[in-house]
Design a protein around this motif. Structure first.
Motif, PDB file in Angstrom:
ATOM      1  N   PHE A   1      41.134 -21.489  16.624  1.00  0.00           N
ATOM      2  CA  PHE A   1      42.302 -20.614  16.500  1.00  0.00           C
ATOM      3  C   PHE A   1      42.391 -19.939  15.130  1.00  0.00           C
ATOM      4  N   LEU A   2      41.528 -20.328  14.181  1.00  0.00           N
ATOM      5  CA  LEU A   2      41.505 -19.672  12.872  1.00  0.00           C
ATOM      6  C   LEU A   2      40.480 -18.537  12.819  1.00  0.00           C
ATOM      7  N   LEU A   3      39.845 -18.269  13.955  1.00  0.00           N
ATOM      8  CA  LEU A   3      38.901 -17.155  14.028  1.00  0.00           C
ATOM      9  C   LEU A   3      39.658 -15.846  13.830  1.00  0.00           C
ATOM     10  N   GLY A   4      39.101 -14.940  13.024  1.00  0.00           N
ATOM     11  CA  GLY A   4      39.796 -13.697  12.710  1.00  0.00           C
ATOM     12  C   GLY A   4      38.994 -12.456  13.042  1.00  0.00           C
ATOM     13  N   GLN A   5      39.667 -11.312  12.977  1.00  0.00           N
ATOM     14  CA  GLN A   5      39.014 -10.033  13.232  1.00  0.00           C
ATOM     15  C   GLN A   5      37.906  -9.723  12.227  1.00  0.00           C
ATOM     16  N   PRO A   6      38.044 -10.113  10.933  1.00  0.00           N
ATOM     17  CA  PRO A   6      36.949  -9.827   9.996  1.00  0.00           C
ATOM     18  C   PRO A   6      35.595 -10.369  10.456  1.00  0.00           C
ATOM     19  N   PHE A   7      35.567 -11.579  11.039  1.00  0.00           N
ATOM     20  CA  PHE A   7      34.292 -12.105  11.539  1.00  0.00           C
ATOM     21  C   PHE A   7      33.819 -11.281  12.728  1.00  0.00           C
ATOM     22  N   CYS A   8      34.736 -10.938  13.625  1.00  0.00           N
ATOM     23  CA  CYS A   8      34.372 -10.133  14.800  1.00  0.00           C
ATOM     24  C   CYS A   8      33.843  -8.758  14.393  1.00  0.00           C
TER      25      CYS A   8
END
Length: 280
Positions: free
Chosen positions: A107-114
């Motif tokens: 749930f800490l995955l963010g748009q910057p990584f995507c």
């Protein structure tokens, strides 16, 4: 269920969208990582594929985008995530959208990584049109309302202030927090009745109320559930390594595919659960 390999080799021009969930990728499980790379190769071979959905728990644990983004170029060269990013970017360049949803593990995955591969972070519930039917997509943990302790924990963890607090902690501290949470979760789950960790029927009824079908993962119990009101609940399966003791092990998962059959009179679009397997 039909074979996903069979679907690709006999009807590759008809596969429009692929949906997966609960991969739980980590460097400790290289077979799962290799299986995901193999699936991406399959996706690249599908000439009409327009969307790849990853509906949560893509990773076993995600401590923040900065864990990867802060690496130097040399460090990235040998990192286990780099081959995934490279192949996802290739898929995106080929014209396939990559849509990623949070799970209870990442749930800490963010748009910057995507952004590294041109992906888009989406949020539940997500509406998907399949032919003339309206599908509701979500990870699935919010449907397990009988598990009161988990729902309380989920509410706290999904709060933006909690996430801000965690992401501003040093990585070593985040690692310790994640390890502690994982141990507590394993201990709690060992003492819970199986039905408590499955979806609640009232929660499912409310979720599917204004839709024709509900699609989720999380429970690791892949199946097709036909409800009394002609609504359908599809459950995607987790990715797991089978036959570990044998010479050639196999990674197996139940995934989803949106297929459009083109005919002279009309185009028929449908959704189906299919099996994906990869020999390690």
């Amino acid at each position: 269920m039909q074979s996903f390999d069979h679907l690709i080799t006999t009807r590759p021009h008809e596969v429009r969208q692929v949906l997966i969930s609960d991969l739980h990728l980590s460097p400790e499980e290289p077979a799962l990582v290799q299986a995901f790379l193999a699936l991406l190769d399959d996706c690249l071979a599908l000439p009409a594929l327009k969307r790849l959905f990853i509906l949560g728990d893509w990773f076993e644990v995600w401590l923040g985008d900065d864990v990867y983004l802060s690496l130097s170029e040399d460090e990235r060269q040998s990192h286990w995530l780099t081959p995934l990013i490279t192949k996802l970017k290739k898929l995106r360049v080929a014209g396939c959208e990559i849509l990623v949803m949070h799970g209870n593990r990442d749930f800490l995955l963010g748009q910057p990584f995507c952004n590294l591969f041109g992906g888009e972070l989406i949020f539940e519930p997500y509406a998907l049109k399949v032919g003339q039917q309206d599908y509701r997509l979500e990870h699935g943990d919010a449907l397990c309302t009988d598990d009161k302790k988990y729902q309380f924990f989920r509410k706290i963890m999904r709060n933006p202030m909690t996430q801000w607090y965690l992401l501003n902690k040093p990585l070593e501290k985040r690692l310790a927090i994640a390890d502690n949470m994982r141990k507590k979760s394993q201990k709690n789950n060992a003492n819970k009745a199986a039905h408590i960790m499955d979806v609640n029927d009232k929660a499912v009824a409310a979720a599917v109320n204004n839709n024709d079908a509900l699609l989720h993962g999380h429970t690791h119990r892949p199946d097709v559930h036909h409800r009394d009101n002609d609504k359908i609940r599809y459950v995607l399966g987790d990715w797991r390594l089978l036959d570990e003791e044998k010479r050639q092990s196999k990674v197996s998962a139940v995934i989803g595919a949106v297929v459009t059959e083109v005919s002279v009179k009309n185009d028929h679009t449908e959704f189906d659960l299919v099996e994906f397997s990869y020999l390690v």
